[in-house]
Design a protein around this motif. Sequence first.
Motif, PDB file in Angstrom:
ATOM      1  N   ILE A  63      24.233 -35.894  -0.179  1.00  0.00           N
ATOM      2  CA  ILE A  63      24.776 -35.481   1.111  1.00  0.00           C
ATOM      3  C   ILE A  63      26.265 -35.268   0.890  1.00  0.00           C
ATOM      4  O   ILE A  63      26.958 -36.154   0.378  1.00  0.00           O
ATOM      5  CB  ILE A  63      24.560 -36.548   2.204  1.00  0.00           C
ATOM      6  CG1 ILE A  63      23.066 -36.783   2.429  1.00  0.00           C
ATOM      7  CG2 ILE A  63      25.259 -36.135   3.503  1.00  0.00           C
ATOM      8  CD1 ILE A  63      22.762 -37.889   3.428  1.00  0.00           C
ATOM      9  N   GLN A  64      26.724 -34.082   1.254  1.00  0.00           N
ATOM     10  CA  GLN A  64      28.143 -33.760   1.107  1.00  0.00           C
ATOM     11  C   GLN A  64      28.722 -33.459   2.484  1.00  0.00           C
ATOM     12  O   GLN A  64      28.154 -32.677   3.241  1.00  0.00           O
ATOM     13  CB  GLN A  64      28.319 -32.552   0.190  1.00  0.00           C
ATOM     14  CG  GLN A  64      27.789 -32.786  -1.203  1.00  0.00           C
ATOM     15  CD  GLN A  64      27.719 -31.503  -2.028  1.00  0.00           C
ATOM     16  OE1 GLN A  64      28.133 -30.440  -1.576  1.00  0.00           O
ATOM     17  NE2 GLN A  64      27.186 -31.621  -3.230  1.00  0.00           N
ATOM     18  N   LEU A  65      29.857 -34.100   2.772  1.00  0.00           N
ATOM     19  CA  LEU A  65      30.535 -33.912   4.044  1.00  0.00           C
ATOM     20  C   LEU A  65      31.943 -33.390   3.767  1.00  0.00           C
ATOM     21  O   LEU A  65      32.635 -33.904   2.898  1.00  0.00           O
ATOM     22  CB  LEU A  65      30.631 -35.234   4.811  1.00  0.00           C
ATOM     23  CG  LEU A  65      29.318 -35.968   5.078  1.00  0.00           C
ATOM     24  CD1 LEU A  65      29.591 -37.333   5.682  1.00  0.00           C
ATOM     25  CD2 LEU A  65      28.432 -35.152   5.986  1.00  0.00           C
ATOM     26  N   THR A  66      32.360 -32.397   4.530  1.00  0.00           N
ATOM     27  CA  THR A  66      33.718 -31.874   4.384  1.00  0.00           C
ATOM     28  C   THR A  66      34.637 -32.646   5.337  1.00  0.00           C
ATOM     29  O   THR A  66      34.177 -33.444   6.177  1.00  0.00           O
ATOM     30  CB  THR A  66      33.767 -30.373   4.728  1.00  0.00           C
ATOM     31  OG1 THR A  66      33.449 -30.212   6.111  1.00  0.00           O
ATOM     32  CG2 THR A  66      32.818 -29.567   3.862  1.00  0.00           C
ATOM     33  N   ASP A  67      35.922 -32.378   5.231  1.00  0.00           N
ATOM     34  CA  ASP A  67      36.892 -32.995   6.151  1.00  0.00           C
ATOM     35  C   ASP A  67      36.586 -32.594   7.593  1.00  0.00           C
ATOM     36  O   ASP A  67      36.739 -33.400   8.512  1.00  0.00           O
ATOM     37  CB  ASP A  67      38.317 -32.576   5.775  1.00  0.00           C
ATOM     38  CG  ASP A  67      38.776 -33.205   4.466  1.00  0.00           C
ATOM     39  OD1 ASP A  67      38.207 -34.254   4.080  1.00  0.00           O
ATOM     40  OD2 ASP A  67      39.683 -32.639   3.824  1.00  0.00           O
ATOM     41  N   ARG A  68      36.110 -31.358   7.762  1.00  0.00           N
ATOM     42  CA  ARG A  68      35.754 -30.874   9.103  1.00  0.00           C
ATOM     43  C   ARG A  68      34.618 -31.719   9.684  1.00  0.00           C
ATOM     44  O   ARG A  68      34.608 -32.032  10.876  1.00  0.00           O
ATOM     45  CB  ARG A  68      35.340 -29.413   9.037  1.00  0.00           C
ATOM     46  CG  ARG A  68      35.160 -28.812  10.413  1.00  0.00           C
ATOM     47  CD  ARG A  68      34.766 -27.356  10.444  1.00  0.00           C
ATOM     48  NE  ARG A  68      35.113 -26.616   9.236  1.00  0.00           N
ATOM     49  CZ  ARG A  68      34.561 -25.478   8.892  1.00  0.00           C
ATOM     50  NH1 ARG A  68      33.639 -24.938   9.653  1.00  0.00           N
ATOM     51  NH2 ARG A  68      34.914 -24.848   7.802  1.00  0.00           N
ATOM     52  N   ALA A  69      33.674 -32.138   8.851  1.00  0.00           N
ATOM     53  CA  ALA A  69      32.570 -32.973   9.319  1.00  0.00           C
ATOM     54  C   ALA A  69      33.086 -34.329   9.779  1.00  0.00           C
ATOM     55  O   ALA A  69      32.653 -34.855  10.811  1.00  0.00           O
ATOM     56  CB  ALA A  69      31.541 -33.161   8.209  1.00  0.00           C
ATOM     57  N   MET A  70      34.024 -34.886   9.033  1.00  0.00           N
ATOM     58  CA  MET A  70      34.550 -36.208   9.358  1.00  0.00           C
ATOM     59  C   MET A  70      35.415 -36.180  10.627  1.00  0.00           C
ATOM     60  O   MET A  70      35.622 -37.215  11.258  1.00  0.00           O
ATOM     61  CB  MET A  70      35.358 -36.758   8.191  1.00  0.00           C
ATOM     62  CG  MET A  70      34.516 -36.917   6.916  1.00  0.00           C
ATOM     63  SD  MET A  70      32.985 -37.852   7.146  1.00  0.00           S
ATOM     64  CE  MET A  70      33.619 -39.482   7.417  1.00  0.00           C
TER      65      MET A  70
END
Length: 192
Positions: A63-70
């Motif tokens: 699972i990869q999350l970008t800064d935008r997701a956080m």
Amino acid sequence: MSAEFEQLVAEFEKFQSKIKNVDDQLANLGQMQSELSELEGVATSADRSVTVVAGPGGAIKDIQLTDRAMAQPPQALSAALLSTLQQAVAESARKQASIVEEHMGGGLNLTEQVLESQAQLFGKDPEELRAAMEQERPRRRSAEEERFDDYSQQSVLSSGDDRGRQAPPPPASGGGSAGDAFLKNLFDEDQR
């Protein structure tokens, strides 16, 4: 006695053919297992902030999350994660069904069953899922590309591309292998 021998030879050849078919099927199962263990279903959220990689059986590999997701509120991130997880697992299931069907024969109709189930689950048209599956499918290599393959890692006993094909039947008792000729001569000598 010659007719009995011919019948025994024919039965033996049928037996050898069945053993060859079983060997081919086992080799095919090994290839299928290898392909299944390597499969991945990848899905990315619409805003590209979440990416999920699902493996065989829907196991989540990454699972990869970008800064935008956080930066999203927890409920929005949770919804994006859940939706992307479902898409990745669904893609993995479609690929799995396709691989099994390819190796075990199209008569199982697994891919269609999976597409129909997913269409109902996600409220989509089966044709939409079918089109997405076609885009996911790897491009088949041309004959020109295959001519330049490196065969150093392949078995000399099988060509690797006989998946799904039936082995040709053994030759008729009139013109068999050297072993068949030896056995026939051996029994012919006993009759003299």
